[in-house]
Design an enzyme around this catalytic site. Structure first.
Site: not given
Ligand code: NAP
Length: 314
Positions: A229, A277
């Protein structure tokens, strides 16, 4: 008797019609309606909704909501509403989405690793100049966020020979990739990284998290990819790093304001690649299978799949 399911979204009419048509096909035994088409009694009885970027006003009339199923993976706009209204959020966790993201991570890591921005410039300058080749094993990619998308991306990069390191909030080791955690861990990770990839969720903690203090710790010539993001990385600090020559290139797929405004200077920065995006586009086929499975389970058992932690914001 089953209560109807509301579909709530700010997408344009064509996209809304397409999604509701697909949802009805995936869940033929359910009555799925645009929220505004439900009667007052149906709205009051509506326990859950399927949402794609809904506004708070659109959700206001559904005052009995217990949970919502988001068609998207990122739920930063829903979390404040859910906190206020005390409903749960089930977000999109589709393995296909993780694979699509991993493909993008690999594609753009190779773009940077094989110095394509420099070769494009050399072509424009009609310059025949081979650059020093570095093996993938000698290139370290650091992934910020080792969740569903980060872990699959890390595997993909490892399979392609890159040296991969991860960073996350908590001390967990559930992948083969060495993982750092917390602020100290980030400070240990950054000096080792040639390509820094952001796959963090946008939360109160991650908003503006990566600024000049972090970017300055990257080695000379490192690059940054933001597929998460826009507001997580301070783009002014990023541009400073690029302009000073400390950073090589940035690939940005996400922005504070989307579409990126026409007058944004990032458009013309030669060391920035702008993407609209698209790094991981939701596949309606597999996403709907996920939604249908979750809703069938809820109807059969009253159980919700893993919900977003409203305290953590992801
Ligand atoms: P997820 O499964 O919830 O994983 C989030 C990761 O971030 C986890 O490893 C978490 O740590 C870590 N994290 C969260 N807060 C943190 C902090 N304060 N400091 C350090 N690490 C932190 O999420 P996901 O499904 O992988 O998706 C991630 C993001 O990708 C989504 O939220 C979305 O915004 C983005 N996204 C973008 C697109 C695009 O097309 N550009 C598409 C889909 C998603 P822990 O493992 O320790 O909990």
């Amino acid at each position: 008797m089953k209560t109807p399911i509301a579909f709530v979204s700010q997408l344009d009419n064509k996209q809304r019609s397409s999604w509701i048509g697909l949802l009805r096909k995936a869940l033929p035994s359910e009555k799925i309606e645009f929220a505004e088409d439900l009667s007052a009694v149906e709205k009051a009885g509506c326990e859950f909704a399927i949402v794609a970027n809904p506004s708070s006003t659109q959700l206001e009339e559904l005052n009995n909501l217990k949970w919502v199923h988001s068609l998207w993976a990122g739920v930063e706009n829903l979390v404040p509403l859910a906190k206020q209204r005390s409903f749960d959020i089930v977000r999109m966790t589709d393995p296909k989405l993780a694979e699509t993201m991993a493909e993008a991570v690999l594609a753009w890591s190779l773009f940077l690793h094989r110095k394509m921005p420099t070769y494009s410039q050399q072509q424009r300058d009609k310059q025949w100049k081979p650059l020093l080749y570095k093996e993938a094993a000698d290139t370290t990619v650091g992934i910020l966020g080792m969740g569903r998308l980060g872990k699959v991306s890390a595997q993909q990069l490892t399979r392609n020979g890159f040296n991969v390191l991860g960073w996350r909030r908590t001390q967990k080791q559930d992948s083969n990739v060495k993982c750092y955690f917390g602020e100290n861990g980030l400070n240990l990770l950054l000096p080792q990284v040639d390509i820094l990839i952001c796959l963090l969720p946008l939360t109160e903690m991650t908003h503006g998290m990566i600024g000049s203090n972090h970017l300055n710790k990257l080695p000379q010539g490192a690059s940054v990819i933001n597929f998460a993001r826009g507001p997580i990385i301070d783009n002014n600090a990023l541009v400073e790093g690029l302009d000073s020559g400390q950073l090589y290139h940035a690939v940005l797929d996400v922005f504070e304001k989307e579409p990126l405004p026409q007058d944004d200077t990032l458009w013309e920065h030669l060391q920035v690649t702008i993407l609209p995006h698209i790094s991981a586009v939701t596949s309606s086929t597999t996403a709907l299978e996920v939604v249908a499975k979750n809703i069938r389970l809820y109807r059969a058992t009253g159980e919700l799949p893993t919900v977003v932690s409203l305290d953590k914001g992801y």
